[in-house]
Design a protein around this motif. Structure first.
Motif, mmCIF file in Angstrom:
data_model
loop_
_atom_site.group_PDB
_atom_site.id
_atom_site.type_symbol
_atom_site.label_atom_id
_atom_site.label_comp_id
_atom_site.label_asym_id
_atom_site.label_seq_id
_atom_site.Cartn_x
_atom_site.Cartn_y
_atom_site.Cartn_z
ATOM 1 N N PHE A 48 0.734 -1.254 0.115
ATOM 2 C CA PHE A 48 -0.101 -0.005 -0.015
ATOM 3 C C PHE A 48 0.981 1.174 -0.006
ATOM 4 C CE2 PHE A 48 -3.832 2.085 0.035
ATOM 5 C CZ PHE A 48 -3.720 3.102 0.734
ATOM 6 N N LEU A 49 2.048 1.286 0.546
ATOM 7 C CA LEU A 49 2.959 2.248 0.751
ATOM 8 C C LEU A 49 3.423 2.773 -0.703
ATOM 9 C CD1 LEU A 49 5.051 1.782 4.019
ATOM 10 C CD2 LEU A 49 3.255 3.214 3.768
ATOM 11 N N ASN A 50 3.368 1.756 -1.660
ATOM 12 C CA ASN A 50 3.643 2.020 -3.009
ATOM 13 C C ASN A 50 2.645 2.757 -3.651
ATOM 14 O OD1 ASN A 50 6.040 0.789 -3.335
ATOM 15 N ND2 ASN A 50 5.264 -1.102 -3.976
ATOM 16 N N LYS A 51 1.536 2.878 -3.048
ATOM 17 C CA LYS A 51 0.413 3.499 -3.830
ATOM 18 C C LYS A 51 0.323 5.161 -2.937
ATOM 19 C CE LYS A 51 -2.519 -0.626 -4.758
ATOM 20 N NZ LYS A 51 -1.353 -1.105 -5.167
ATOM 21 N N ASN A 52 0.463 5.125 -1.537
ATOM 22 C CA ASN A 52 0.402 6.216 -0.885
ATOM 23 C C ASN A 52 1.839 6.154 0.388
ATOM 24 O OD1 ASN A 52 0.267 8.388 0.603
ATOM 25 N ND2 ASN A 52 -1.964 8.125 1.396
ATOM 26 N N PRO A 53 2.796 6.724 -0.159
ATOM 27 C CA PRO A 53 3.805 6.747 0.856
ATOM 28 C C PRO A 53 3.693 7.091 2.104
ATOM 29 C CG PRO A 53 4.243 8.515 -0.925
ATOM 30 C CD PRO A 53 2.996 7.607 -1.015
ATOM 31 N N PHE A 54 2.454 7.839 2.577
ATOM 32 C CA PHE A 54 2.164 8.445 3.808
ATOM 33 C C PHE A 54 1.527 7.260 4.557
ATOM 34 C CE2 PHE A 54 3.972 12.559 3.871
ATOM 35 C CZ PHE A 54 3.765 12.946 2.221
ATOM 36 N N GLY A 55 1.086 6.199 3.569
ATOM 37 C CA GLY A 55 0.212 5.162 4.446
ATOM 38 C C GLY A 55 -1.042 5.497 4.962
ATOM 39 N N GLN A 56 -1.920 6.298 4.223
ATOM 40 C CA GLN A 56 -3.065 6.687 4.618
ATOM 41 C C GLN A 56 -4.208 6.238 3.316
ATOM 42 O OE1 GLN A 56 -2.626 10.691 5.572
ATOM 43 N NE2 GLN A 56 -2.990 10.227 7.756
#
Ligand SMILES: N[C@@H](CCC(=O)N[C@@H](CSO)C(=O)NCC(=O)O)C(=O)O
Length: 217
Positions: A45-53
């Motif tokens: 998921f961090l690959n999609k949103n590096p802020f993890g949200q």
């Protein structure tokens, strides 16, 4: 291949994007993210949103995050489809939409998200509700809504006499605020109350509101 929205409907920021997709009549696949398992903090998921949200959106080879950037992309990409949320044919109206989009993000969101956090998430995470934080943010939100009250004396909606993305951006957090004891901050301001009743009577809101619940009564 259609758009893929990663998130959960109960999440205010995911619901903000869903409202925009529904308003534009754009098909999308909602892909649940298991927040309880911390999936939003895993590499995939961090690959999609590096802020993890949540949310994140995949539109072909485009991967976006930040709900307000996602809705702006959708509103632009589909500007000639269905209801025009950004008034792209009228520079002055479009400029007012930009102003009130920022007002929601910069002035409205900080106090309302603090109140919603204290009322819903703090108890959920086993944290004590900090009444002082609630009280100060209810006061702050009241001052923001005093500006809205004056604005709505001049125009039916925030950006003008037309419903826009700026109004839509308010739907999800306000829905949660009305589940707290602090709805009076809206209801004691007649034009703000009427505006809320208007924008929350749109079919879009009826589609997103049932899922927006954290199991409260
Ligand atoms: N500015 C971003 C905020 C996303 C956000 O807070 N997402 C929350 C769920 S929505 O209430 C989230 O993912 N929280 C988990 C975390 O922050 O770890 C946006 O508008 O997309």
């Amino acid at each position: 291949m259609g758009m893929k929205l990663y998130g959960i409907p109960a999440s205010t920021c995911t619901a903000r994007v869903m409202a925009c997709l529904y308003e534009k009549g754009v098909d999308f696949e909602l892909i649940p993210v298991n927040m309880g398992a911390g999936e939003h903090k895993q590499p995939a998921f961090l690959n999609k949103n590096p802020f993890g949200q949540i949310p994140a959106l995949e539109d072909g080879d485009l991967t976006l995050f930040e709900s307000r950037a996602i809705t702006a992309h959708i509103a632009e990409k589909y500007k000639d489809t269905s209801y025009d949320l950004i008034r792209h044919k009228n520079l002055k109206e479009a400029a007012q939409v930009k102003v009130w989009l920022e007002v929601e993000s910069q002035q409205f969101n900080p106090p309302i998200s603090a109140i919603v956090f204290q009322c819903f998430f703090a108890p959920m995470y086993g944290m004590k509700t900090d009444q002082a934080v609630i009280d100060s943010n209810v006061e702050k939100l009241g001052k923001v809504l005093d500006v809205y009250e004056a604005r709505l004396a001049k125009s039916k909606y925030l950006a003008g006499d037309f419903y826009s993305l700026a109004d839509l951006h308010h739907l999800s957090f306000t829905h949660y605020l009305f589940k707290t004891p602090y709805a009076s901050v809206f209801n004691e301001r007649p034009r703000v109350k009427a505006w809320w009743e208007d924008i929350s009577s749109r079919p879009v809101f009826k589609k997103i509101s049932p899922a927006m619940s954290f199991g409260e009564k």
